[in-house]
Enzyme design. Structure first.
Site, PDB file in Angstrom:
ATOM      1  CG  ASP A  10     -28.630   7.508 -13.804  1.00  0.00           C
ATOM      2  OD1 ASP A  10     -27.395   7.410 -13.936  1.00  0.00           O
ATOM      3  OD2 ASP A  10     -29.366   8.002 -14.676  1.00  0.00           O
ATOM      4  CB  ALA A  12     -27.591  12.264 -17.267  1.00  0.00           C
ATOM      5  CB  ALA A  44     -27.262   7.973 -30.004  1.00  0.00           C
ATOM      6  CG  MET A  48     -27.748   7.169 -21.773  1.00  0.00           C
ATOM      7  SD  MET A  48     -26.560   8.080 -22.784  1.00  0.00           S
ATOM      8  CE  MET A  48     -27.601   8.693 -24.096  1.00  0.00           C
ATOM      9  CE  LYS A  52     -22.169   8.612 -20.230  1.00  0.00           C
ATOM     10  NZ  LYS A  52     -23.455   7.906 -20.242  1.00  0.00           N
ATOM     11  CG  HIS A  55     -22.810   4.945 -24.843  1.00  0.00           C
ATOM     12  ND1 HIS A  55     -23.831   5.448 -24.053  1.00  0.00           N
ATOM     13  CD2 HIS A  55     -23.302   4.981 -26.107  1.00  0.00           C
ATOM     14  CE1 HIS A  55     -24.867   5.763 -24.811  1.00  0.00           C
ATOM     15  NE2 HIS A  55     -24.560   5.484 -26.067  1.00  0.00           N
ATOM     16  NE  ARG A 159     -25.383   3.162 -13.897  1.00  0.00           N
ATOM     17  CZ  ARG A 159     -25.675   4.451 -14.091  1.00  0.00           C
ATOM     18  NH1 ARG A 159     -25.643   4.965 -15.304  1.00  0.00           N
ATOM     19  NH2 ARG A 159     -25.998   5.215 -13.080  1.00  0.00           N
ATOM     20  CG  ASP A 185     -32.463   7.607 -17.177  1.00  0.00           C
ATOM     21  OD1 ASP A 185     -32.371   8.036 -18.342  1.00  0.00           O
ATOM     22  OD2 ASP A 185     -31.478   7.539 -16.416  1.00  0.00           O
TER      23      ASP A 185
END
Length: 260
Positions: A10, A12, A44, A48, A52, A55, A159, A185
């Site tokens: 991944d 970020a 928020a 993740m 986006k 998200h 994802r 992460d």
């Protein structure tokens, strides 16, 4: 015996942007400052790793956030709201992306070790191609280079669907899911790996799940860090991670364990 020949990273929170703050800050500005719907850091961060725009929908679908939106606007949210918020998110993210491309400590050295073992480095992300057109060259200038990048723009869905992993395997000519490790992460990263039927590994230090800046991390007491890491590790294990590592430097040893 099939050995690991590809690690799919991944970006970020795993390879760059300690704590995954570039998207977090943009989401907080869009919801709390512009839309007038206060959300917490945890809300928020929870989705993740998703594309986006997905998200944003995931946050809006949280019962507390749905109720706050309804109270603020006397109606339910709709796709016009999502598209408006996504345009605003992009504006804020693009304005700050270059500030969040520093490699996380240990990543450069770990990738060098893996490459020395003949392992290819692929990558997936929740960022679009346009976003990665900013992140990738800036990270490369600081020493972080991958052999392949797949964004949600390249596949039917981002994802937790497995398609970005499969596209990496095609691009890098990796013959079997048994040869692949996915490293990330977020919970979405772990589910992406599981859905692709590859080894799925979570990284705690620097992660979105931990949610600390590098400075905050370095100033926490050993007891505080140990408890926070325990919580993050458990969330990742509960999501199905095969392994959860304290930091990225443990990855080569973990791959040796998988190979054995």
């Amino acid at each position: 015996m099939k050995k690991i020949s590809c690690v799919i990273m991944d970006w970020a929170g795993t390879a760059v942007d300690f704590g995954c703050f570039a998207p977090l800050n943009a989401f907080l500005k869009v919801f709390s400052e512009e839309k007038g719907v206060d959300i917490t850091y945890r809300q928020a961060r929870e989705p993740m790793g998703l594309l986006k725009i997905d998200h944003i929908k995931a946050i809006l679908n949280m019962p507390e956030v749905t109720d706050k939106f309804r109270a603020r606007y006397n109606r339910d949210w709709n796709m016009d709201d999502v598209n408006e918020m996504y345009r605003s998110f992009e504006k804020h993210l693009f304005a700050s992306l270059r500030n969040f491309t520093d490699p996380i400590p240990g990543v450069l050295e770990t990738m060098e070790v893996l490459r020395g073992q003949g392992i290819r480095i692929g990558s997936t992300t929740g960022y679009t191609q346009a976003m990665m057109d900013v992140v990738r060259p800036d990270a490369a200038a600081k020493g972080y280079v991958v052999d392949n990048l797949v964004t949600p723009d390249d596949v039917p869905a981002g994802r937790p669907a497995p398609y970005m992993i499969y596209k990496n395997m095609i691009d890098l000519a990796i013959p079997s899911v048994d040869n692949v490790v996915k490293v990330g992460d977020t919970i979405a990263d772990i589910k992406e790996g599981l859905n692709a039927k590859v080894w799925s590994i979570g990284i705690v230090t620097g992660s979105n799940e931990m949610g600390l800046t590098e400075k905050e991390y370095n100033h926490r007491s050993a007891d505080e860090l140990a408890e926070l890491k325990r919580e993050v590790r458990q969330r990742m294990l509960n999501a199905g991670a095969h392994f959860v590592l304290d930091n990225i430097t443990e990855l080569p040893a973990c791959i040796e364990r998988i190979n054995r």
